[in-house]
Enzyme design. Structure first.
Site, PDB file in Angstrom:
ATOM      1  N   SER A 117    -165.051  33.733 -74.316  1.00  0.00           N
ATOM      2  CA  SER A 117    -166.075  33.154 -73.438  1.00  0.00           C
ATOM      3  C   SER A 117    -165.450  32.180 -72.452  1.00  0.00           C
ATOM      4  O   SER A 117    -164.451  31.511 -72.767  1.00  0.00           O
ATOM      5  CB  SER A 117    -167.095  32.408 -74.301  1.00  0.00           C
ATOM      6  OG  SER A 117    -167.929  31.615 -73.502  1.00  0.00           O
ATOM      7  N   TYR A 141    -168.871  25.824 -80.249  1.00  0.00           N
ATOM      8  CA  TYR A 141    -168.826  27.269 -79.995  1.00  0.00           C
ATOM      9  C   TYR A 141    -167.577  27.622 -79.173  1.00  0.00           C
ATOM     10  O   TYR A 141    -166.819  28.533 -79.521  1.00  0.00           O
ATOM     11  CB  TYR A 141    -170.111  27.673 -79.248  1.00  0.00           C
ATOM     12  CG  TYR A 141    -170.046  28.995 -78.547  1.00  0.00           C
ATOM     13  CD1 TYR A 141    -170.116  30.178 -79.266  1.00  0.00           C
ATOM     14  CD2 TYR A 141    -169.918  29.063 -77.156  1.00  0.00           C
ATOM     15  CE1 TYR A 141    -170.052  31.399 -78.620  1.00  0.00           C
ATOM     16  CE2 TYR A 141    -169.863  30.271 -76.503  1.00  0.00           C
ATOM     17  CZ  TYR A 141    -169.924  31.441 -77.245  1.00  0.00           C
ATOM     18  OH  TYR A 141    -169.859  32.647 -76.602  1.00  0.00           O
ATOM     19  N   LYS A 145    -163.888  29.882 -80.082  1.00  0.00           N
ATOM     20  CA  LYS A 145    -163.256  30.948 -79.283  1.00  0.00           C
ATOM     21  C   LYS A 145    -161.773  30.630 -79.046  1.00  0.00           C
ATOM     22  O   LYS A 145    -160.910  31.501 -79.144  1.00  0.00           O
ATOM     23  CB  LYS A 145    -163.979  31.114 -77.945  1.00  0.00           C
ATOM     24  CG  LYS A 145    -165.447  31.555 -78.076  1.00  0.00           C
ATOM     25  CD  LYS A 145    -165.590  32.953 -78.650  1.00  0.00           C
ATOM     26  CE  LYS A 145    -167.036  33.408 -78.736  1.00  0.00           C
ATOM     27  NZ  LYS A 145    -167.197  34.678 -79.453  1.00  0.00           N
TER      28      LYS A 145
END
Ligand code: UFG
Length: 323
Positions: A117, A141, A145
């Site tokens: 992302s 989050y 990644k």
């Protein structure tokens, strides 16, 4: 080839399965816990294994036959939620992926396509954002990644697993041929929220701030059609197999649209106004995000074709109920 798509009944995963079915002769197996996935996104021709990638019994079943490559989408994706419930993200996004990679390594599976992302970059230091941009993720989050990308480097070096880490900008849209129809449940992103409002599924939506330093005061984002993303995944697998080397690349359209521009295009497409009001800024939103996808263009010969705002919204109009 026998390919595994984890999260293959979800929004992005199902679009990848759809393109793999349409464009290749590969055998595609979907693995999905169905916590977020939809039955309607499954294709009869694909074997379906229902379960969690962190479950050893499921991993044994997945790798009971030879697996040539894994496309990995089974992960939580709420940036805001990850700050409130980090354990949910460490257990599924980190632990689940590490278990999957370990099972690949034990079963001699050497190709991994990873759904990363643009959240790895955090607030932009310069625009457009290329892959050399500093990694300053601002939510847990985004950290998950980065942590997985770091592990991928080690699994490549130590175990010879080649990977493509694909850093998506704002994924949106639906298959233009209408082959994917499962609506995301409780979406948190702008476009599904606008389409739910247009469909009467919610009364109105809020524009988060109109005092940003942008021409109309609302945030600018780089929206990329999910079918354009899907093609990049297919090309990435070809690339890592042919070149026996791993890649980390941005996937964006290099086009920016403001929240107001998206809203007004949605109103044009549905032919009437969509109720909304202007609210305060949402914490952590940068004014503008824009990708450089030069690396994807050069290495993969990839070019987005569905990512203009009109095509994006028309493709969503086909799947949302007409309220
Ligand atoms: N927005 C609104 N109202 C809403 C929802 C969103 O005004 O109800 C605005 C946001 O403030 C932002 C824009 O619409 O300016 C897009 O917001 P999204 O929540 O749809 O997407 P983000 O840009 O915040 O983040 C998305 C993904 C991330 C990913 C990032 C990469 O959710 O996982 O794109 O660019 F990292």
């Amino acid at each position: 080839m026998r390919l595994i798509v984890t999260g293959g009944a979800g929004y992005i995963g199902s679009h990848i399965v759809c393109e793999l079915n349409a464009r290749t002769e590969h055998e595609v197996v979907v693995v999905d816990s169905m916590e977020k996935g939809s039955e309607v996104n499954l294709f009869p021709k694909n074997e379906f294994i229902k379960g969690d990638i962190a479950d050893d019994a499921i991993l044994r079943k997945v790798f009971s036959k030879n697996v040539d490559a894994v496309f990995h989408f089974a992960a939580w994706k709420g940036a805001g939620e990850s700050m409130l419930l980090p354990e949910k993200y460490s257990i599924n996004n980190l632990n689940g992926t590490l278990k999957l990679l370990t099972a690949m390594s034990e079963n001699n599976c050497k190709n991994f396509i990873f759904s990363s992302s643009a959240a790895v970059y955090g607030a932009p230091v310069y625009l457009p954002i290329d892959e050399k941009h500093p990694l300053n993720q601002e939510n847990y989050y985004g950290y998950t990644k980065v942590a997985i990308e770091e592990n991928l480097k080690w699994y490549d070096k130590l175990k010879g697993i080649k990977y493509a880490a694909l850093r998506y900008f704002n994924a949106a849209g639906y298959d233009t041929k209408g082959r994917i129809r499962g609506l995301e449940r409780t979406p948190a992103n702008l476009l599904p929220i606008i389409m739910e409002t247009a469909s009467g599924m919610r009364e109105s939506f809020e524009i988060f701030g109109e005092d940003y330093e942008t021409p109309d005061g609302t945030c600018i984002r780089d929206y990329i059609h999910v079918s354009d993303l899907a093609l990049a995944h297919l090309l990435s697998l070809d690339y890592i197999v042919a070149n026996q080397s791993s890649i980390t690349i941005n996937l964006g359209s290099e086009n920016g649209y403001s929240v107001k521009e998206i809203t007004s295009m949605a109103e044009t497409v549905v032919g009437r106004s969509i109720p909304h009001k202007i609210g305060p800024r949402r914490p952590g939103d940068p004014a503008k995000l824009l990708a450089s996808s030069a690396k994807a263009r050069e290495l993969l010969n990839w070019k987005p074709v569905f990512s203009d705002s009109k095509t994006l919204i028309e493709s969503m109009r086909n799947v949302y109920p007409r309220g």
